[in-house]
Each structure stands twice: as structure tokens, then as C-alpha cells.
Design a protein around this motif. Structure first.
Motif, mmCIF file in Angstrom:
data_model
loop_
_atom_site.group_PDB
_atom_site.id
_atom_site.type_symbol
_atom_site.label_atom_id
_atom_site.label_comp_id
_atom_site.label_asym_id
_atom_site.label_seq_id
_atom_site.Cartn_x
_atom_site.Cartn_y
_atom_site.Cartn_z
ATOM 1 N N ALA A 1 -2.883 13.096 -3.409
ATOM 2 C CA ALA A 1 -2.735 11.675 -3.102
ATOM 3 C C ALA A 1 -3.235 11.374 -1.697
ATOM 4 O O ALA A 1 -3.885 10.347 -1.474
ATOM 5 C CB ALA A 1 -1.281 11.253 -3.254
ATOM 6 N N CYS A 2 -2.974 12.268 -0.756
ATOM 7 C CA CYS A 2 -3.444 12.077 0.622
ATOM 8 C C CYS A 2 -4.960 12.014 0.679
ATOM 9 O O CYS A 2 -5.529 11.155 1.363
ATOM 10 C CB CYS A 2 -2.948 13.208 1.525
ATOM 11 S SG CYS A 2 -1.190 13.149 1.837
ATOM 12 N N TRP B 1 6.930 8.064 2.948
ATOM 13 C CA TRP B 1 6.875 6.949 1.996
ATOM 14 C C TRP B 1 7.483 7.345 0.657
ATOM 15 O O TRP B 1 8.199 6.561 0.040
ATOM 16 C CB TRP B 1 5.452 6.464 1.797
ATOM 17 C CG TRP B 1 4.765 6.008 3.047
ATOM 18 C CD1 TRP B 1 5.336 5.676 4.246
ATOM 19 C CD2 TRP B 1 3.358 5.840 3.230
ATOM 20 N NE1 TRP B 1 4.373 5.308 5.153
ATOM 21 C CE2 TRP B 1 3.153 5.406 4.561
ATOM 22 C CE3 TRP B 1 2.250 6.020 2.417
ATOM 23 C CZ2 TRP B 1 1.892 5.128 5.074
ATOM 24 C CZ3 TRP B 1 0.986 5.741 2.925
ATOM 25 C CH2 TRP B 1 0.816 5.302 4.243
ATOM 26 N N LEU C 1 1.943 7.009 -6.669
ATOM 27 C CA LEU C 1 1.000 7.998 -7.201
ATOM 28 C C LEU C 1 1.703 9.340 -7.380
ATOM 29 O O LEU C 1 1.519 10.024 -8.382
ATOM 30 C CB LEU C 1 -0.203 8.178 -6.261
ATOM 31 C CG LEU C 1 -1.217 7.053 -6.176
ATOM 32 C CD1 LEU C 1 -2.246 7.368 -5.088
ATOM 33 C CD2 LEU C 1 -1.904 6.835 -7.505
ATOM 34 N N TYR D 1 0.723 12.904 -9.135
ATOM 35 C CA TYR D 1 -0.210 13.473 -8.160
ATOM 36 C C TYR D 1 0.587 14.399 -7.263
ATOM 37 O O TYR D 1 1.768 14.163 -7.007
ATOM 38 C CB TYR D 1 -0.799 12.373 -7.270
ATOM 39 C CG TYR D 1 -1.992 11.641 -7.821
ATOM 40 C CD1 TYR D 1 -3.222 11.702 -7.170
ATOM 41 C CD2 TYR D 1 -1.910 10.854 -8.964
ATOM 42 C CE1 TYR D 1 -4.316 11.000 -7.643
ATOM 43 C CE2 TYR D 1 -2.993 10.155 -9.451
ATOM 44 C CZ TYR D 1 -4.196 10.233 -8.778
ATOM 45 O OH TYR D 1 -5.280 9.539 -9.242
ATOM 46 N N PHE E 1 0.843 -1.202 0.000
ATOM 47 C CA PHE E 1 0.000 0.000 0.000
ATOM 48 C C PHE E 1 0.876 1.249 0.000
ATOM 49 O O PHE E 1 0.626 2.195 -0.751
ATOM 50 C CB PHE E 1 -0.930 -0.007 1.219
ATOM 51 C CG PHE E 1 -1.781 1.226 1.325
ATOM 52 C CD1 PHE E 1 -2.948 1.338 0.591
ATOM 53 C CD2 PHE E 1 -1.418 2.271 2.159
ATOM 54 C CE1 PHE E 1 -3.734 2.474 0.675
ATOM 55 C CE2 PHE E 1 -2.196 3.412 2.249
ATOM 56 C CZ PHE E 1 -3.361 3.509 1.507
ATOM 57 N N LYS E 2 1.917 1.247 0.838
ATOM 58 C CA LYS E 2 2.820 2.393 0.910
ATOM 59 C C LYS E 2 3.498 2.639 -0.441
ATOM 60 O O LYS E 2 3.590 3.768 -0.902
ATOM 61 C CB LYS E 2 3.885 2.171 1.988
ATOM 62 C CG LYS E 2 3.331 2.154 3.395
ATOM 63 C CD LYS E 2 4.436 1.840 4.376
ATOM 64 C CE LYS E 2 3.927 1.752 5.786
ATOM 65 N NZ LYS E 2 5.018 1.441 6.738
ATOM 66 N N SER F 1 -6.983 11.225 -1.784
ATOM 67 C CA SER F 1 -7.536 10.090 -2.518
ATOM 68 C C SER F 1 -7.393 8.771 -1.772
ATOM 69 O O SER F 1 -8.209 7.876 -1.953
ATOM 70 C CB SER F 1 -6.902 9.989 -3.908
ATOM 71 O OG SER F 1 -5.550 9.647 -3.804
ATOM 72 N N VAL F 2 -6.374 8.631 -0.922
ATOM 73 C CA VAL F 2 -6.209 7.372 -0.190
ATOM 74 C C VAL F 2 -6.416 7.518 1.318
ATOM 75 O O VAL F 2 -6.273 6.542 2.056
ATOM 76 C CB VAL F 2 -4.820 6.742 -0.459
ATOM 77 C CG1 VAL F 2 -4.675 6.336 -1.903
ATOM 78 C CG2 VAL F 2 -3.710 7.662 -0.043
ATOM 79 N N LEU G 1 2.778 10.175 4.062
ATOM 80 C CA LEU G 1 2.993 10.039 2.626
ATOM 81 C C LEU G 1 4.333 10.628 2.210
ATOM 82 O O LEU G 1 5.035 10.056 1.375
ATOM 83 C CB LEU G 1 1.856 10.681 1.829
ATOM 84 C CG LEU G 1 1.980 10.558 0.314
ATOM 85 C CD1 LEU G 1 2.113 9.109 -0.117
ATOM 86 C CD2 LEU G 1 0.798 11.208 -0.377
ATOM 87 N N ASP H 1 2.470 1.649 -3.453
ATOM 88 C CA ASP H 1 1.491 2.090 -4.449
ATOM 89 C C ASP H 1 1.089 3.548 -4.232
ATOM 90 O O ASP H 1 0.940 4.307 -5.184
ATOM 91 C CB ASP H 1 0.249 1.190 -4.409
ATOM 92 C CG ASP H 1 0.544 -0.228 -4.878
ATOM 93 O OD1 ASP H 1 1.593 -0.438 -5.524
ATOM 94 O OD2 ASP H 1 -0.270 -1.124 -4.578
ATOM 95 N N THR H 2 0.921 3.926 -2.982
ATOM 96 C CA THR H 2 0.537 5.305 -2.674
ATOM 97 C C THR H 2 1.662 6.274 -3.023
ATOM 98 O O THR H 2 1.424 7.332 -3.615
ATOM 99 C CB THR H 2 0.151 5.435 -1.191
ATOM 100 O OG1 THR H 2 -0.895 4.497 -0.901
ATOM 101 C CG2 THR H 2 -0.348 6.823 -0.866
#
Length: 102
Positions: A30-31, A44, A19, A25, A12-13, A33-34, A41, A15-16
Motif C-alpha cells: 500500500a505504501c 492511519w 487498502l 494489501y 485520503f488517509k 502504491s500511494v 500508514l 482510503d489508504t
């Protein structure tokens, strides 16, 4: 009442963070959206950027290559500890054998 701390998988990290790095993004977009915090973020994104640059992270790796490197480093450390134990055991056994032969 305390708020329960969320935890996220390395996938998940990754993929985020991708973005931001790959799909252009902005971090706030991005923050939203997820549904994660900006500070997390940013960490990451920085970690993924460093891993792609070849640095091995101190925390849990995000990329599969870095995860494999961390697993191999852990295995090397374990084997080196086992080797040191065997050396000490051999030295003790040899000293006992020398004392018996005297």
C-alpha cells in the motif's frame, strides 16, 4: 534546503488505510502504491481500526461518524464555556443589584 512536509486529507488517509484493512494489501504494498511512508500508514491503519471499533480519536477523525462526534463534542464544549460565562455574569449582576438596594 528543508524538505516540505506533505499533508493528507482525512479522506485520503481513510482510503489508504482501507487498502490494508479491507482489500488485504500489505502495508509495504500500500505504501508503494500511494507513495507514503510506512510509519504514517501504520498510524492511519491503527486509527481507522480504532474508529471502526467505536473509539473517538484524539487527532482528526477519519470516518464520517467520528468526524461528526468530534464536531458535536466541540460544540458541547463551546456551549458549556458560554454557559459558565453567563452564570458568572448573572452572579455579578445580581450582586450589583443587591448592593444598590441596600
Amino acid at each position: 534546503m528543508t524538505k516540505k512536509r506533505r499533508s493528507f486529507s482525512p479522506e485520503f488517509k481513510r482510503d489508504t488505510a482501507s487498502l490494508v484493512l479491507d482489500q488485504n494489501y500489505s502495508i509495504p504494498e500500500a505504501c508503494r502504491s500511494v507513495d507514503v511512508g510506512e510509519t504514517a500508514l501504520r498510524r492511519w491503519v491503527d486509527q481507522l481500526r480504532a474508529e471502526r471499533g467505536g473509539q473517538t480519536p484524539t487527532s482528526k477523525a477519519l470516518t464520517s461518524e467520528q468526524q461528526k462526534i468530534q464536531e458535536l463534542e466541540a460544540r458541547i464544549n463551546r456551549l458549556e464555556r458560554e454557559k459558565a460565562i453567563l452564570k458568572k455574569a448573572t452572579a455579578l449582576l445580581m450582586s450589583d443589584e443587591l448592593e444598590r438596594t441596600r
